[in-house]
Enzyme design. Sequence first.
Site, PDB file in Angstrom:
ATOM      1  N   HIS A 174      -8.807   0.247  -5.682  1.00  0.00           N
ATOM      2  CA  HIS A 174      -7.970  -0.426  -4.891  1.00  0.00           C
ATOM      3  C   HIS A 174      -6.567  -0.104  -4.963  1.00  0.00           C
ATOM      4  O   HIS A 174      -6.116   0.189  -6.414  1.00  0.00           O
ATOM      5  CB  HIS A 174      -8.022  -1.943  -5.174  1.00  0.00           C
TER       6      HIS A 174
ATOM      7  N   TYR B  31       0.727  -1.317  -0.032  1.00  0.00           N
ATOM      8  CA  TYR B  31       0.067  -0.014  -0.054  1.00  0.00           C
ATOM      9  C   TYR B  31       0.708   1.398   0.117  1.00  0.00           C
ATOM     10  O   TYR B  31       0.350   2.356  -0.020  1.00  0.00           O
ATOM     11  CB  TYR B  31      -1.178  -0.033   1.305  1.00  0.00           C
TER      12      TYR B  31
HETATM   13  C1  DQA Z   1      -7.501  -3.001  -0.884  1.00  0.00           C
HETATM   14  C2  DQA Z   1      -7.526  -4.572  -1.150  1.00  0.00           C
HETATM   15  C3  DQA Z   1      -8.295  -5.158  -0.452  1.00  0.00           C
HETATM   16  O1  DQA Z   1      -8.085  -6.590  -0.454  1.00  0.00           O
HETATM   17  C4  DQA Z   1      -7.955  -5.254   1.309  1.00  0.00           C
HETATM   18  O2  DQA Z   1      -8.548  -6.056   2.147  1.00  0.00           O
HETATM   19  C5  DQA Z   1      -7.689  -3.660   1.491  1.00  0.00           C
HETATM   20  C6  DQA Z   1      -7.364  -2.906   0.666  1.00  0.00           C
HETATM   21  C7  DQA Z   1      -6.562  -2.211  -1.682  1.00  0.00           C
HETATM   22  O3  DQA Z   1      -6.964  -0.904  -1.779  1.00  0.00           O
HETATM   23  O4  DQA Z   1      -5.779  -2.708  -2.213  1.00  0.00           O
HETATM   24  O5  DQA Z   1      -7.977  -3.523   2.699  1.00  0.00           O
HETATM   25  O6  DQA Z   1      -8.870  -2.692  -0.953  1.00  0.00           O
END
Ligand code: DQA
Length: 145
Positions: free
Chosen positions: A101, A23
């Site tokens: 995402h 992230y």
């Molecule tokens: C997410 C991807 C999801 O699978 C994960 O549970 C998240 C973040 C992303 O931003 O990549 O909390 O949504």
Amino acid sequence: MAKILTLHGVNLNMLGKRDPKQYGAATLAQIDEQLGALAKELGVEVECYQTNFEGEMCERIHRAFAEKVDAVVINAGAWTHYSYAIRDALAILTVPIIEVHMSHVHAREEFRHKSVFAEIAKGQISGFGVDSYLLGLRAAVAAIK
Ligand code: DQA
């Protein structure tokens, strides 16, 4: 001025501390700041909201219906993969919904490949870190034009 609501779901308040390999290092406040700057450039209003509580997210979506927002950009975090309650709340809206995402969910664990929002979203942006949100905002603006 068009109003776009950006929704951040469960655990996204921990961005900056949480799994930086997936992230990145940006905090949620920094992401919201970048969204605000881009909104200004695009001539739209953006409001950002985060909660770790599913029912609260549903209620925020209900308010969005009453407020007549023009589009929704949503990163629901793990709720994406199983929350029929949030999906049903989003389905009440008649405006474009852009699913974002930060990580590339289709290149990760199997359970992340499924989005219960996919059928009701205009589209999904996945894998571009903070840019996923910025691209999501651009997609929302394009969708309401
Ligand atoms: C997410 C991807 C999801 O699978 C994960 O549970 C998240 C973040 C992303 O931003 O990549 O909390 O949504």
